[in-house]
Design an enzyme around this catalytic site. Sequence first.
Site, PDB file in Angstrom:
ATOM      1  N   HIS A 130       8.394   6.879   6.540  1.00 47.19           N
ATOM      2  CA  HIS A 130       8.006   6.038   7.674  1.00 47.19           C
ATOM      3  C   HIS A 130       8.388   4.588   7.425  1.00 47.19           C
ATOM      4  O   HIS A 130       8.299   4.074   6.320  1.00 47.19           O
ATOM      5  CB  HIS A 130       6.529   6.218   8.053  1.00 47.19           C
ATOM      6  CG  HIS A 130       5.514   5.607   7.147  1.00 47.19           C
ATOM      7  ND1 HIS A 130       5.142   4.290   7.221  1.00 47.19           N
ATOM      8  CD2 HIS A 130       4.757   6.152   6.155  1.00 47.19           C
ATOM      9  CE1 HIS A 130       4.190   4.050   6.331  1.00 47.19           C
ATOM     10  NE2 HIS A 130       3.950   5.153   5.656  1.00 47.19           N
ATOM     11  N   ASP A 142       3.876   0.876   0.656  1.00 48.21           N
ATOM     12  CA  ASP A 142       3.624   1.796   1.788  1.00 48.21           C
ATOM     13  C   ASP A 142       4.252   1.247   3.055  1.00 48.21           C
ATOM     14  O   ASP A 142       3.633   0.490   3.774  1.00 48.21           O
ATOM     15  CB  ASP A 142       2.110   1.973   1.943  1.00 48.21           C
ATOM     16  CG  ASP A 142       1.755   2.949   3.052  1.00 48.21           C
ATOM     17  OD1 ASP A 142       2.626   3.714   3.477  1.00 48.21           O
ATOM     18  OD2 ASP A 142       0.587   2.929   3.495  1.00 48.21           O
ATOM     19  N   GLU A 175       3.955   5.831  12.079  1.00 48.74           N
ATOM     20  CA  GLU A 175       3.237   6.760  11.202  1.00 48.74           C
ATOM     21  C   GLU A 175       1.794   6.286  11.058  1.00 48.74           C
ATOM     22  O   GLU A 175       0.857   7.079  11.060  1.00 48.74           O
ATOM     23  CB  GLU A 175       3.903   6.826   9.817  1.00 48.74           C
ATOM     24  CG  GLU A 175       3.369   7.955   8.918  1.00 48.74           C
ATOM     25  CD  GLU A 175       2.190   7.542   8.050  1.00 48.74           C
ATOM     26  OE1 GLU A 175       1.587   8.427   7.425  1.00 48.74           O
ATOM     27  OE2 GLU A 175       1.856   6.336   7.999  1.00 48.74           O
ATOM     28  N   GLU A 176       1.655   4.960  10.948  1.00 46.01           N
ATOM     29  CA  GLU A 176       0.323   4.365  10.746  1.00 46.01           C
ATOM     30  C   GLU A 176      -0.499   4.412  12.028  1.00 46.01           C
ATOM     31  O   GLU A 176      -1.618   3.938  12.068  1.00 46.01           O
ATOM     32  CB  GLU A 176       0.458   2.922  10.251  1.00 46.01           C
ATOM     33  CG  GLU A 176       1.270   2.761   8.964  1.00 46.01           C
ATOM     34  CD  GLU A 176       0.552   3.273   7.722  1.00 46.01           C
ATOM     35  OE1 GLU A 176      -0.510   3.924   7.864  1.00 46.01           O
ATOM     36  OE2 GLU A 176       1.062   3.037   6.615  1.00 46.01           O
ATOM     37  N   ASP A 204       6.415   9.134   1.031  1.00 43.38           N
ATOM     38  CA  ASP A 204       5.437   8.168   1.530  1.00 43.38           C
ATOM     39  C   ASP A 204       4.732   7.520   0.343  1.00 43.38           C
ATOM     40  O   ASP A 204       3.776   8.069  -0.188  1.00 43.38           O
ATOM     41  CB  ASP A 204       4.437   8.866   2.466  1.00 43.38           C
ATOM     42  CG  ASP A 204       3.594   7.859   3.244  1.00 43.38           C
ATOM     43  OD1 ASP A 204       3.708   6.649   2.981  1.00 43.38           O
ATOM     44  OD2 ASP A 204       2.822   8.301   4.114  1.00 43.38           O
ATOM     45  N   HIS A 302      -2.602  -0.706   2.167  1.00 40.02           N
ATOM     46  CA  HIS A 302      -2.920  -1.188   3.528  1.00 40.02           C
ATOM     47  C   HIS A 302      -3.471  -2.613   3.539  1.00 40.02           C
ATOM     48  O   HIS A 302      -4.252  -2.967   4.419  1.00 40.02           O
ATOM     49  CB  HIS A 302      -3.874  -0.223   4.244  1.00 40.02           C
ATOM     50  CG  HIS A 302      -3.183   1.021   4.720  1.00 40.02           C
ATOM     51  ND1 HIS A 302      -3.780   1.967   5.533  1.00 40.02           N
ATOM     52  CD2 HIS A 302      -1.912   1.479   4.502  1.00 40.02           C
ATOM     53  CE1 HIS A 302      -2.919   2.941   5.792  1.00 40.02           C
ATOM     54  NE2 HIS A 302      -1.787   2.677   5.172  1.00 40.02           N
ATOM     55  N   ASP A 317      12.289   4.288  -9.544  1.00 44.14           N
ATOM     56  CA  ASP A 317      13.536   4.804 -10.123  1.00 44.14           C
ATOM     57  C   ASP A 317      13.463   6.318 -10.334  1.00 44.14           C
ATOM     58  O   ASP A 317      14.378   7.052  -9.959  1.00 44.14           O
ATOM     59  CB  ASP A 317      13.797   4.091 -11.456  1.00 44.14           C
ATOM     60  CG  ASP A 317      15.144   4.454 -12.047  1.00 44.14           C
ATOM     61  OD1 ASP A 317      16.157   3.924 -11.563  1.00 44.14           O
ATOM     62  OD2 ASP A 317      15.187   5.290 -12.972  1.00 44.14           O
TER      63      ASP A 317
HETATM   64 ZN    ZN Z   1       2.363   5.514   4.284  1.00 44.68          ZN
END
Ligand code: ZN
Length: 339
Positions: A130, A142, A175-176, A204, A302, A317
């Site tokens: 996302h 994220d 997505e959120e 994700d 978040h 990596d």
């Molecule tokens: Zn996420």
Amino acid sequence: MTTRATRLILLVVAALLVGCATGSPRPSGGAVAAQLVAGVSGDGAFPHLQALQGIADSNGGNRASPGPGYEASVDYVASVLHDAGYEVTTTTYPVIPGERRDDTRQLMLRQVIAQTRTGDPEDVVMAGAHLDSVPDGPGINDNGTGVAALLEIATRLGGSPPVDHAIRFAFWGSEEDDLNGSTYYVETLPGPDRDALMLYLNLDMVGSPNAGYFVQGGQGHKPSQTGPPGSAEVARVLADQLATTGVTATHTTFDRASDYTAFVAAGIPSGGVLTGDTEDKSAREAQSWGGHAGEAYDRCYHSACDRIDNVDRTALDRNIRAVAATLAHFATSTNPRLM
Ligand code: ZN
């Protein structure tokens, strides 16, 4: 070439020799896999993370959809993939008005789909991440890390690699916001196009600062946890490839909400990699993976502090190399139907 890269090539070649002995994958596939895995790295992905941080900085500190930071992220990803030679489309999806918006007009937002020009389009290996952040921060772990990982793999692979099956990369919106982008994509995909998907692999958060190493697929007691038949095979290859980077992954369920949800529901074999969010790392995990026991995998989840310095570059990596090898494995597989 670094000693590490040489060692990885040797490992991949050894794995392929074993593979040949049992009748899978073709030598041409081996060359693709070895070249790709040797070429990708966390360092190669880092400039993409810097670009996403810059986009957030110039757009009010976030890349949330809908919003200018998200739109700029779409433009950035589409242009990188276009320059790498991919067939790029920005498909649209409707944002369903929710409690957050008093405006009831339906908004159409873009998300990015890119596919190799080579490989059989009837058997597609798909990977997605996302692209949106939450409104509270720039969303670099994220999910800038998932996005940067796929961009690094896609650009090293190029738009016309010698693969047997086409590879499709997706960069989802909203997505959120209830998984709007990926849900709409899967639900509106015509039947034959849905049948053409060999598998879906979700990224994700793959650079959590106190990283865990989790793979999803085939784990659990009900189909919503395990994914459809074939999912365990995707997870097995992911875990094997993570092992070549020096870590033993923990297998986990598809319970958390992310973009695999619609694919799992549609019966498409699915896998996922993630390095963890708000849960604490256990003492046993810290012993196995390093990092700090009793602390969250990502204390900035978040939040406004999910910035460029909130990324474990070693975890990034390792996940990039494992995902690259897994995509190459399935894109060159002589048996495209997973069971
Ligand atoms: Zn996420």
